[in-house]
Scaffold this active site. Structure first.
Site, PDB file in Angstrom:
ATOM      1  N   ASN A 101       2.510  11.997   0.988  1.00 46.88           N
ATOM      2  CA  ASN A 101       3.037  11.405  -0.237  1.00 46.88           C
ATOM      3  C   ASN A 101       3.440  12.458  -1.251  1.00 46.88           C
ATOM      4  OD1 ASN A 101       2.651   8.931   0.880  1.00 46.88           O
ATOM      5  ND2 ASN A 101       0.749   8.486  -0.188  1.00 46.88           N
ATOM      6  N   GLY A 151       3.217  -6.001   5.792  1.00 48.41           N
ATOM      7  CA  GLY A 151       3.605  -7.372   5.470  1.00 48.41           C
ATOM      8  C   GLY A 151       4.114  -7.483   4.051  1.00 48.41           C
ATOM      9  N   THR A 152       3.382  -6.868   3.103  1.00 52.28           N
ATOM     10  CA  THR A 152       3.812  -6.917   1.704  1.00 52.28           C
ATOM     11  C   THR A 152       5.070  -6.075   1.535  1.00 52.28           C
ATOM     12  OG1 THR A 152       1.477  -7.018   1.118  1.00 52.28           O
ATOM     13  CG2 THR A 152       3.019  -6.636  -0.668  1.00 52.28           C
ATOM     14  N   THR A 200       1.267   2.127  12.807  1.00 50.24           N
ATOM     15  CA  THR A 200       0.086   1.603  12.123  1.00 50.24           C
ATOM     16  C   THR A 200      -0.071   0.117  12.396  1.00 50.24           C
ATOM     17  OG1 THR A 200       1.439   1.254  10.185  1.00 50.24           O
ATOM     18  CG2 THR A 200       0.172   3.275  10.250  1.00 50.24           C
ATOM     19  N   GLU A 233      -3.049  -7.558  -2.037  1.00 56.56           N
ATOM     20  CA  GLU A 233      -4.510  -7.472  -2.028  1.00 56.56           C
ATOM     21  C   GLU A 233      -4.925  -6.350  -2.970  1.00 56.56           C
ATOM     22  OE1 GLU A 233      -6.717  -5.279   0.309  1.00 56.56           O
ATOM     23  OE2 GLU A 233      -5.160  -3.797   0.044  1.00 56.56           O
ATOM     24  N   GLN A 236       0.813  -1.218   0.000  1.00 57.47           N
ATOM     25  CA  GLN A 236       0.000   0.000   0.000  1.00 57.47           C
ATOM     26  C   GLN A 236       0.845   1.266   0.000  1.00 57.47           C
ATOM     27  OE1 GLN A 236      -3.193   0.171   2.805  1.00 57.47           O
ATOM     28  NE2 GLN A 236      -3.763   2.234   2.220  1.00 57.47           N
ATOM     29  N   SER A 271       7.192   0.074   2.289  1.00 53.61           N
ATOM     30  CA  SER A 271       7.311   0.434   3.695  1.00 53.61           C
ATOM     31  C   SER A 271       7.993  -0.715   4.426  1.00 53.61           C
ATOM     32  CB  SER A 271       5.934   0.673   4.295  1.00 53.61           C
ATOM     33  OG  SER A 271       5.203  -0.527   4.256  1.00 53.61           O
ATOM     34  N   ASN A 310       7.496   8.585   8.532  1.00 52.88           N
ATOM     35  CA  ASN A 310       6.234   9.321   8.420  1.00 52.88           C
ATOM     36  C   ASN A 310       6.119  10.442   9.433  1.00 52.88           C
ATOM     37  OD1 ASN A 310       5.001   8.266   6.214  1.00 52.88           O
ATOM     38  ND2 ASN A 310       3.859   6.699   7.316  1.00 52.88           N
ATOM     39  N   GLU A 336      26.255   7.086  -9.709  1.00 53.84           N
ATOM     40  CA  GLU A 336      27.052   8.128  -9.068  1.00 53.84           C
ATOM     41  C   GLU A 336      26.650   8.324  -7.616  1.00 53.84           C
ATOM     42  OE1 GLU A 336      27.917  12.220 -10.774  1.00 53.84           O
ATOM     43  OE2 GLU A 336      27.439  11.077 -12.554  1.00 53.84           O
TER      44      GLU A 336
END
EC number: 3.6.5.-
Length: 449
Positions: free
Chosen positions: A228, A144-145, A179, A71, A11, A140, A206, A254
């Protein structure tokens, strides 16, 4: 050509990807459907922006990017959003069930079902390149992903594209806000697995970005879109030299050459200036000297740590907009006299400078003011070890009680991987400590590397 392929995982990676590609399109005058009215030569591969976009026979510009999530919901927003026509449907890859904040699911169980498909798509993109320079991976540490799948992907990319550089943009778990409870586990497992496969990793925390939004842009309650967009400005500054022609252009390799003194110490700290709202910018000069000084303020950094307690090993200043070398040299000379900036004694104060004449672009309706010039500083400092120490401490508190470990073991991991990863992190902290130590103490330190 020196093409770069961007890979956005999970995400966080996908949402930062949205912000980055939105900004790139604005910077290059590419419309959301991929058409570029200003570009008259169809199929001409000589323009610098072709490092990030490939061009079809019909004159459509397609980002050299892959979006992956285990997902579908986040990538579905891309599929239905403003830029849905920009991407090839095959570049947006989704699984059925998510990694549930679990590194083991992203790396082992769920990740392995989709990895071959992802590598196949990356291979197709790589085949369109004449001289692939490397990969930019956005993810991130906490998810998990973002943690598990990214580390699996990095391992496989090392096998398939051995010598190509791999740069990461990683979202580091914020010190105060969290989170997910298991962020420290995921972060340390992914850092350990990816350490030997990544050439350079720019960390973004963050909380640091929240503070910048609150303080500099007067946004009381920053959203992820605000964060973002700010992150995308930084990414854009780092990649601007790949996408535009400039006076002092900096190439992907470089960065590594100038910022990474030892293979493991590859976590530069990014600082960006000026971050300023339109109301304030109207009343300020923002000279080269001012924005250069702002880069050395801990308040403008992307990770919470204090370089005044650490030592600099290398420093890279990337200017864009109305900047001439004379002003830059003057600004750097002033900074060197200040002496608040300490370099390690084995590295004389080297500042690498890049200048790009393309002024910073801002997203219309965004928070940042349109300015004439901006600078992004990438510095390799021993202070970033504070960030690792914080994370390691949180890991230790949970791991001492073996809290939440069964979720990982249940997905086929072994407890040994935790302790192995933690030992590697301890070694990393030690590496930072030794690099910052004065070299006069003993000359036999060079054997580790």
């Amino acid at each position: 050509m020196r093409e770069c392929i961007s890979i956005h995982v999970g995400q966080a990676g996908v949402q930062i990807g949205n912000a980055c590609w939105e900004l790139y399109c604005l910077e290059h005058g590419i419309q959301p459907d991929g058409q570029m009215p200003s570009d008259k030569t169809i199929g001409g591969g000589d323009d610098s922006f072709n490092t990030f976009f490939s061009e079809t026979g019909a004159g459509k510009h397609v980002p050299r990017a892959v979006f992956v999530d285990l997902e579908p919901t986040v990538i579905d927003e891309v599929r239905t959003g403003t830029y849905r026509q920009l991407f090839h449907p095959e570049q947006l890859i989704t699984g059925k069930e998510d990694a549930a904040n679990n590194y083991a699911r992203g790396h082992y169980t769920i990740g392995k079902e989709i990895i071959d498909l992802v590598l196949d798509r990356i291979r197709k993109l790589a085949d369109q390149c004449t001289g692939l320079q490397g990969f930019l991976v956005f993810h991130s540490f906490g998810g998990g992903t973002g943690s598990g799948f990214t580390s699996l992907l990095m391992e496989r990319l090392s096998v398939d594209y051995g010598k190509k550089s791999k740069l990461e943009f990683s979202i580091y778990p914020a010190p105060q806000v969290s989170t997910a409870v298991v962020e420290p586990y995921n972060s340390i497992l992914t850092t350990h697995t990816t350490l030997e496969h990544s050439d350079c990793a720019f960390m973004v925390d963050n909380e640091a970005i929240y503070d910048i939004c609150r303080r500099n842009l007067d946004i009381e309650r920053p959203t992820y879109t605000n964060l973002n967009r700010l992150i995308s400005q930084i990414v854009s500054s780092i990649t601007a030299s790949l996408r535009f022609d400039g006076a002092l252009n900096v190439d992907l390799t470089e960065f590594q050459t100038n910022l990474v003194p030892y293979p493991r110490i590859h976590f530069p700290l990014a600082t960006y200036a000026p971050v300023i709202s339109a109301e304030k910018a109207y009343h300020e000069q923002l000279t080269v000297a001012e924005i250069t000084n702002a880069c050395f303020e801990p308040a403008n950094q992307m990770v919470k740590c204090d370089p005044r307690h650490g030592k600099y090993m290398a420093c890279c200043l990337l200017y864009r907009g109305d900047v001439v070398p004379k002003d830059v040299n003057a600004a750097i000379a002033t900074i060197k006299t200040k002496r608040t900036i300490q370099f390690v004694d084995w590295c004389p104060t080297g500042f690498k400078v890049g200048i790009n004449y393309q002024p910073p672009t801002v997203v219309p309706g965004g928070d940042l003011a349109k300015v004439q010039r901006a600078v992004c500083m990438l510095s390799n400092t021993t202070a970033i070890a504070e960030a690792w120490a914080r994370l390691d401490h949180k890991f230790d508190l949970m791991y001492a009680k073996r809290a939440f470990v069964h979720w990982y073991v249940g997905e086929g991991m072994e407890e040994g991987e935790f302790s192995e990863a933690r030992e590697d992190m301890a070694a990393l902290e030690k590496d930072y400590e030794e690099v910052g130590a004065d070299s006069a103490e003993g000359d036999d330190e060079g054997e580790e590397y």
